[in-house]
Design an enzyme around this catalytic site. Structure first.
Site, PDB file in Angstrom:
ATOM      1  CE  LYS A  23      -4.221  -1.863   1.955  1.00 44.50           C
ATOM      2  NZ  LYS A  23      -5.198  -1.865   3.038  1.00 44.50           N
ATOM      3  CB  ILE A  27       1.409   6.114  -1.403  1.00 44.55           C
ATOM      4  CG1 ILE A  27       0.112   5.584  -0.781  1.00 44.55           C
ATOM      5  CG2 ILE A  27       1.528   7.632  -1.245  1.00 44.55           C
ATOM      6  CD1 ILE A  27      -0.050   5.875   0.702  1.00 44.55           C
ATOM      7  CB  SER A  52      13.175 -10.239  18.408  1.00 50.16           C
ATOM      8  OG  SER A  52      14.379 -10.388  17.752  1.00 50.16           O
ATOM      9  CE  LYS A  56       9.299  -4.132  22.356  1.00 51.22           C
ATOM     10  NZ  LYS A  56       9.359  -3.381  21.115  1.00 51.22           N
ATOM     11  CG  ASP A  73       7.903  -3.904  17.936  1.00 48.91           C
ATOM     12  OD1 ASP A  73       7.485  -4.730  18.773  1.00 48.91           O
ATOM     13  OD2 ASP A  73       9.092  -3.536  17.887  1.00 48.91           O
ATOM     14  CG  HIS A 123       7.887   4.690  16.567  1.00 52.05           C
ATOM     15  ND1 HIS A 123       8.400   3.828  17.493  1.00 52.05           N
ATOM     16  CD2 HIS A 123       8.938   5.037  15.780  1.00 52.05           C
ATOM     17  CE1 HIS A 123       9.690   3.659  17.273  1.00 52.05           C
ATOM     18  NE2 HIS A 123      10.043   4.388  16.241  1.00 52.05           N
ATOM     19  CD  GLU A 142       7.122   0.454  16.392  1.00 45.64           C
ATOM     20  OE1 GLU A 142       7.043   0.785  17.588  1.00 45.64           O
ATOM     21  OE2 GLU A 142       8.128  -0.102  15.913  1.00 45.64           O
ATOM     22  CG  ASN A 151      16.798   3.753   8.082  1.00 42.59           C
ATOM     23  OD1 ASN A 151      16.328   3.083   9.002  1.00 42.59           O
ATOM     24  ND2 ASN A 151      17.161   3.223   6.931  1.00 42.59           N
TER      25      ASN A 151
HETATM   26  P1  0O2 Z   1      13.731  -4.136  16.910  1.00 44.08           P
HETATM   27  O1  0O2 Z   1      14.798  -5.148  16.903  1.00 44.08           O
HETATM   28  O2  0O2 Z   1      13.999  -2.992  15.999  1.00 44.08           O
HETATM   29  O3  0O2 Z   1      12.377  -4.712  16.698  1.00 44.08           O
HETATM   30  P2  0O2 Z   1      10.506   0.771  25.011  1.00 44.08           P
HETATM   31  O4  0O2 Z   1       9.733   0.081  26.100  1.00 44.08           O
HETATM   32  O5  0O2 Z   1      10.247   2.262  24.935  1.00 44.08           O
HETATM   33  O6  0O2 Z   1      11.977   0.450  25.040  1.00 44.08           O
HETATM   34  P3  0O2 Z   1       8.617  -0.059  22.974  1.00 44.08           P
HETATM   35  O7  0O2 Z   1       7.547   0.096  23.982  1.00 44.08           O
HETATM   36  O8  0O2 Z   1       8.590  -1.307  22.174  1.00 44.08           O
HETATM   37  O9  0O2 Z   1      10.057   0.122  23.613  1.00 44.08           O
HETATM   38  O10 0O2 Z   1       8.419   1.114  21.977  1.00 44.08           O
HETATM   39  P4  0O2 Z   1       9.419   2.092  21.265  1.00 44.08           P
HETATM   40  O11 0O2 Z   1      10.319   2.756  22.205  1.00 44.08           O
HETATM   41  O12 0O2 Z   1       8.518   2.943  20.481  1.00 44.08           O
HETATM   42  O13 0O2 Z   1      10.368   1.166  20.357  1.00 44.08           O
HETATM   43  C1  0O2 Z   1       9.930   0.342  19.359  1.00 44.08           C
HETATM   44  C2  0O2 Z   1      11.013   0.192  18.309  1.00 44.08           C
HETATM   45  O14 0O2 Z   1      11.595   1.474  17.998  1.00 44.08           O
HETATM   46  C3  0O2 Z   1      12.200  -0.635  18.707  1.00 44.08           C
HETATM   47  O15 0O2 Z   1      11.917  -2.000  18.586  1.00 44.08           O
HETATM   48  C4  0O2 Z   1      13.259  -0.157  17.713  1.00 44.08           C
HETATM   49  O16 0O2 Z   1      13.029  -0.689  16.426  1.00 44.08           O
HETATM   50  C5  0O2 Z   1      12.978   1.312  17.695  1.00 44.08           C
HETATM   51  N1  0O2 Z   1      13.768   1.995  18.729  1.00 44.08           N
HETATM   52  C6  0O2 Z   1      13.309   2.538  19.875  1.00 44.08           C
HETATM   53  N2  0O2 Z   1      14.321   3.088  20.578  1.00 44.08           N
HETATM   54  C7  0O2 Z   1      15.455   2.882  19.856  1.00 44.08           C
HETATM   55  C8  0O2 Z   1      16.842   3.226  20.061  1.00 44.08           C
HETATM   56  O17 0O2 Z   1      17.246   3.832  21.033  1.00 44.08           O
HETATM   57  N3  0O2 Z   1      17.713   2.841  19.069  1.00 44.08           N
HETATM   58  C9  0O2 Z   1      17.317   2.154  17.955  1.00 44.08           C
HETATM   59  N4  0O2 Z   1      18.250   1.831  17.053  1.00 44.08           N
HETATM   60  N5  0O2 Z   1      16.025   1.817  17.757  1.00 44.08           N
HETATM   61  C10 0O2 Z   1      15.107   2.165  18.689  1.00 44.08           C
HETATM   62  P5  0O2 Z   1      12.747  -3.073  19.363  1.00 44.08           P
HETATM   63  O18 0O2 Z   1      11.837  -4.208  19.695  1.00 44.08           O
HETATM   64  O19 0O2 Z   1      13.459  -2.468  20.536  1.00 44.08           O
HETATM   65  O20 0O2 Z   1      13.829  -3.541  18.369  1.00 44.08           O
END
Ligand code: 0O2
Length: 268
Positions: A23, A27, A52, A56, A73, A123, A142, A151
């Site tokens: 989708k 766009i 993973s 988590k 996510d 996000h 997500e 990125n």
């Molecule tokens: P992956 O391996 O990418 O799937 P939190 O409780 O705040 O730590 P939450 O509730 O899952 O995490 O939400 P958040 O903070 O919105 O983060 C979701 C995803 O955002 C992460 O998934 C990362 O992909 C990215 N992200 C968040 N914080 C960071 C950071 O400090 N550095 C990087 N590189 N990515 C980040 P996952 O599951 O952590 O990891």
């Protein structure tokens, strides 16, 4: 949970990632086909790996039977943009679809509220209905929206975080913070360039409109044989064109409008 149960659980997430990716790519293609600038530079998607998800769930103390409601996510879409301004456009595009093919649950603005690590991204957590062989299933997904610079930083930081697994040396941590700052400055510089390009395009547009009007006026005046000065007017236009001063060209055009009015010339 057995491996087959995991497989069954992840099927709708795989489908959602495929559909959402398509989708957003559509766009992007639509903009390109219409020769318009696309705020979407690229789209990628992934389903979180089982280990993973477990990691988590463990970190957040989420029981296995609640992972689908509490881990947002498992299905992830990443949209990259060239400029920070494009992120707002993409967010708007997604908001316009709220209540249609998706439901927005939450928005997390890590661009205004930069994470302590230096992480920046926008996000959007959505609920997305998937039509499966066993009926409709609504899943959480997500959408991460970020610039190329954001990125680049997040990809490097993510791999280092995994490499050091909570034991990241202080000096790497400091370097990453400085790199995050550099990525932020890069985005700001790119935005300034974008503004310059837009201004230049606008100026070009204005100039070409005035020149078109001048030509129409001179042509109309030529068509009336008594107006000998039409040739002189053309010469005058060439001089002003050489000078390239948009204000002078505009004043000249206004004089031509007056002259055309005096002679009762119908503009072409
Ligand atoms: P992956 O391996 O990418 O799937 P939190 O409780 O705040 O730590 P939450 O509730 O899952 O995490 O939400 P958040 O903070 O919105 O983060 C979701 C995803 O955002 C992460 O998934 C990362 O992909 C990215 N992200 C968040 N914080 C960071 C950071 O400090 N550095 C990087 N590189 N990515 C980040 P996952 O599951 O952590 O990891």
């Amino acid at each position: 949970m057995e491996i087959n149960e995991w497989k069954k659980l992840l099927i709708p997430y795989e489908q959602a990632v495929k559909e959402l990716k398509l989708k957003f790519e559509n766009i992007q293609n639509e903009y390109r086909k219409l020769d318009e600038y696309s705020p979407i530079e690229s789209v990628s998607g992934r389903v979180k790996k089982i280990y993973s998800i477990l990691e988590k769930a463990n970190k957040k103390g989420i029981p296995i039977n609640e992972i689908e409601d509490k881990i947002e996510d498992i299905a992830g879409i990443r949209i990259t943009c060239q400029f920070v301004e494009d992120i707002n456009k993409v967010v708007k595009l997604i908001r316009e679809r709220d209540g249609k093919d998706l439901k927005i649950i939450e928005e997390k603005d890590y661009i205004k509220n930069i994470k302590p690590s230096g992480y920046r991204s926008y996000h959007i957590i959505i609920k997305y209905p998937v039509q499966t062989a066993h009926g409709e299933k609504e899943i959480l997904a997500e959408i991460q929206i970020r610039t190329l610079a954001m990125n680049f930083w997040a990809t490097i930081e993510h791999s280092l975080r995994y490499k050091y697994n909570k034991n990241m040396p202080e000096y790497i941590h400091d370097r990453l913070k400085r790199a995050a700052e550099a990525a932020f400055i890069l985005d700001k510089e790119m935005s300034k360039i974008r503004d310059e390009i837009l201004k230049a395009q606008e100026l070009f547009e204005t100039k070409s409109n005035i020149v078109r009007e001048i030509f129409k006026n001179i042509q109309s005046l030529y068509n009336i044989s008594e107006i000998k000065e039409a040739g002189e007017l053309y010469k005058k236009f060439l001089i002003l064109w050489e000078e390239g001063d948009i204000k002078k060209l505009d004043e000249f055009n206004k004089k031509l409008d007056t002259l055309a009015g005096i002679y009762g010339v119908q503009k072409l």
